[in-house]
Design an enzyme around this catalytic site. Sequence first.
Site, PDB file in Angstrom:
ATOM      1  N   SER A 123       0.820  -1.210   0.000  1.00 15.43           N
ATOM      2  CA  SER A 123       0.000   0.000   0.000  1.00 15.43           C
ATOM      3  C   SER A 123       0.851   1.256   0.000  1.00 15.43           C
ATOM      4  O   SER A 123       0.336   2.348  -0.241  1.00 15.43           O
ATOM      5  CB  SER A 123      -0.913   0.022   1.228  1.00 15.43           C
ATOM      6  OG  SER A 123      -0.140   0.032   2.418  1.00 15.43           O
ATOM      7  N   HIS A 144      -3.609  -4.172  -5.014  1.00 15.76           N
ATOM      8  CA  HIS A 144      -3.814  -3.594  -3.687  1.00 15.76           C
ATOM      9  C   HIS A 144      -5.257  -3.782  -3.241  1.00 15.76           C
ATOM     10  O   HIS A 144      -6.167  -3.076  -3.675  1.00 15.76           O
ATOM     11  CB  HIS A 144      -3.447  -2.105  -3.682  1.00 15.76           C
ATOM     12  CG  HIS A 144      -3.608  -1.475  -2.346  1.00 15.76           C
ATOM     13  ND1 HIS A 144      -4.024  -0.173  -2.175  1.00 15.76           N
ATOM     14  CD2 HIS A 144      -3.413  -1.970  -1.084  1.00 15.76           C
ATOM     15  CE1 HIS A 144      -4.091   0.101  -0.885  1.00 15.76           C
ATOM     16  NE2 HIS A 144      -3.732  -0.962  -0.208  1.00 15.76           N
ATOM     17  N   GLU A 156      -7.022  -1.887  -6.327  1.00 14.39           N
ATOM     18  CA  GLU A 156      -6.207  -1.031  -7.194  1.00 14.39           C
ATOM     19  C   GLU A 156      -5.218  -1.922  -7.948  1.00 14.39           C
ATOM     20  O   GLU A 156      -4.404  -2.611  -7.328  1.00 14.39           O
ATOM     21  CB  GLU A 156      -5.456   0.018  -6.380  1.00 14.39           C
ATOM     22  CG  GLU A 156      -6.364   1.061  -5.748  1.00 14.39           C
ATOM     23  CD  GLU A 156      -5.605   2.047  -4.880  1.00 14.39           C
ATOM     24  OE1 GLU A 156      -5.910   3.242  -4.935  1.00 14.39           O
ATOM     25  OE2 GLU A 156      -4.695   1.613  -4.133  1.00 14.39           O
TER      26      GLU A 156
END
Length: 505
Positions: A123, A144, A156
Site C-alpha cells: 500500500s 492492492h 487497485e
Amino acid sequence: MTALDLSSPVAVVGAGTMGQGIAQVALAAGHPVRLFDAVPGRAREAAEAIGARLDRLVAKDRMTGADRDSALARLHAAESLPDLADCGLVVEAVLERLEVKQELFRALEGIVGEDCLLATNTSSLSVTAIGGALRNPGRFVGLHFFNPAPLLPLVEVVSGFATDVTSATRAYELARVWGKTPVACADTPGFIVNRIARPFYAEAFAVYESQAAEPVTIDAILRECGGFRMGAFELTDLIGQDVNESVTHSVWQAFFQDVRFTPSLAQRRLVESGRLGRKTGRGWYDHAEDAERPEPHTAEPVPAPAYVVVEGDLGPASDLLTLIREAGIPVREDEEDHGTRLVLPSGGQLALADGQTSVEFRDVVYFDLALDYRRATRIALSASQDTSPQTLTEAIGLFQALGKDVSVIGDAPGMIVARTVARIIDLAHDAVAKGVATKEDIDTAMRLGVNYPLGPFEWSRKLGRNWAYALLDDLHLRDPSGRYAPSLALYRHAYASDKREGTSS
C-alpha cells in the site's frame, strides 16, 4: 483474455490479516489456494482462522456447508516456497519493507513457471522498485486489496514502470472475475486512494492544531454536514494512528517532501505517546469500555432572525433559500447584486466558506459546505473575535430554524468540509493530468475504497468548475507555504470554464 483458470492454484505469501483475506477471496472464487508464511506454523494457524471465518458464514446462512467444505478442501498450508512451483498467481502480503519484498520475489522467480503472474499487495512502496529486483519485471503488478479483503470491493491494479500491458490486463480481469471492482492506476506514491485521501486527514488535523475546534466537533461536522461515513479522528483511531501516519509519511517522502502531504505534528505526538487508537484503548478518543464519548460543540437555542436579505444566488448553497422560505422566514432580494451572501437584520453578513477569514471583514459569519443542505443535520459556523455577537446569534438562529444543530468554530479559512473537499478535488485533477488514473476510476476508488459520499469529480460537477480553484487560491494567499496552491491542472480546469461553457468536469 482469460484471467486465470479456476484449476490454477493461487499462492498467498504472508499469513497475516490481509494475507488471510486475500486467500479467502481466491477460495471463494473457486481456486486451490496455497498459504505460506516464513514463520513456522503460522500458515497452518492462518488456514484454521480462515476455516473459522467460513464456519461463521455458514452459521449466518451466507454460505452453504457444502461450499465451505469444498473451499477448505482446496486450502493448503505450504511448508516452503518450492511448494508454490505450479501456481499461476502469487500474491505477496508480507512486511512493508522494500528489501524483504525484493528478496522474496527474487526467490519466487526461480521457483514458479514463466507464465506465473507475480503481484504485491503493498500500500505504500513502489511497485516499480519491488519489481526492479526481477529478471522479468514485465509480469509483476500491484494488486492492492483493502482491508477486510473479503468484504471491501475495491482493488487497485497498479502498473509499475516495467509492467507489461498483458500482465496488468490479466490482473485487472482476475480481480473482476473474483467479484471485485478493479481500478487501473500507474505506480505513483499512494496509488489512487492513499494519495487523494490525504487531505481528509490533514485538514481535520490542521483545524485542530489551529485550535479552531476539538476532534469530536470536527468529526461531527464531517459526518453530519459533509456526508462522510466517519470523521478523520475516529477513522484514524480505527485504522491505527501509527498505520495512518506511516502512510502519510511514506507519501510525503515519496513526493520529495511536498508540502501538500506534510504529516501532522499532533498525530506524531499521539504516536509517540503510544496512543494508537482502538488497538491500544486510546487515541484521539478514550476507547475504554466505561469511557464516555465527548459531545460536539452545539450552540444553545436562540430565536430565528425576522428576515434575511439575499444578494446573489449563494452558489453551491442556493438550496438554502428554499429551506429558509419553508421555515417561514421572509427572504428579501436585493435588486443590486453585490455577491453571493445573506444579509441579516443586524446588518451582518452570512457567506459560504470561500477561503477567506472572518476577521478581514467588518461583520461576516461563514458557514461550511454541506453535501446536501436539506439532509444535513449539522452546520458549522465560523466567526472571529471581532464578529458582532448579534450577527453570530442571528446566524445560529437561522440554521436552527432549519432544523440543524449548529457548531461554532474559530476563524478557520475554508472551514472544514469546504477546504477538505477542495483539496481532494485538486489532487484528483492533478492525478488525472499526470496519467495516474482516469476520472471514472478515481471517483470509483474514492467511493468504494474510503466510502466518500461522492467522488472528487462528482463533487467538482456539483460545485461548479471554478469553485475549488477559487477557494484554494484564496487560501493560498493567506497561507503561502504552498500547501493550498492550486495545481496547474485545476487552474486549467477552472480557466477553461470561461472558454468552453458546458464542457464536462
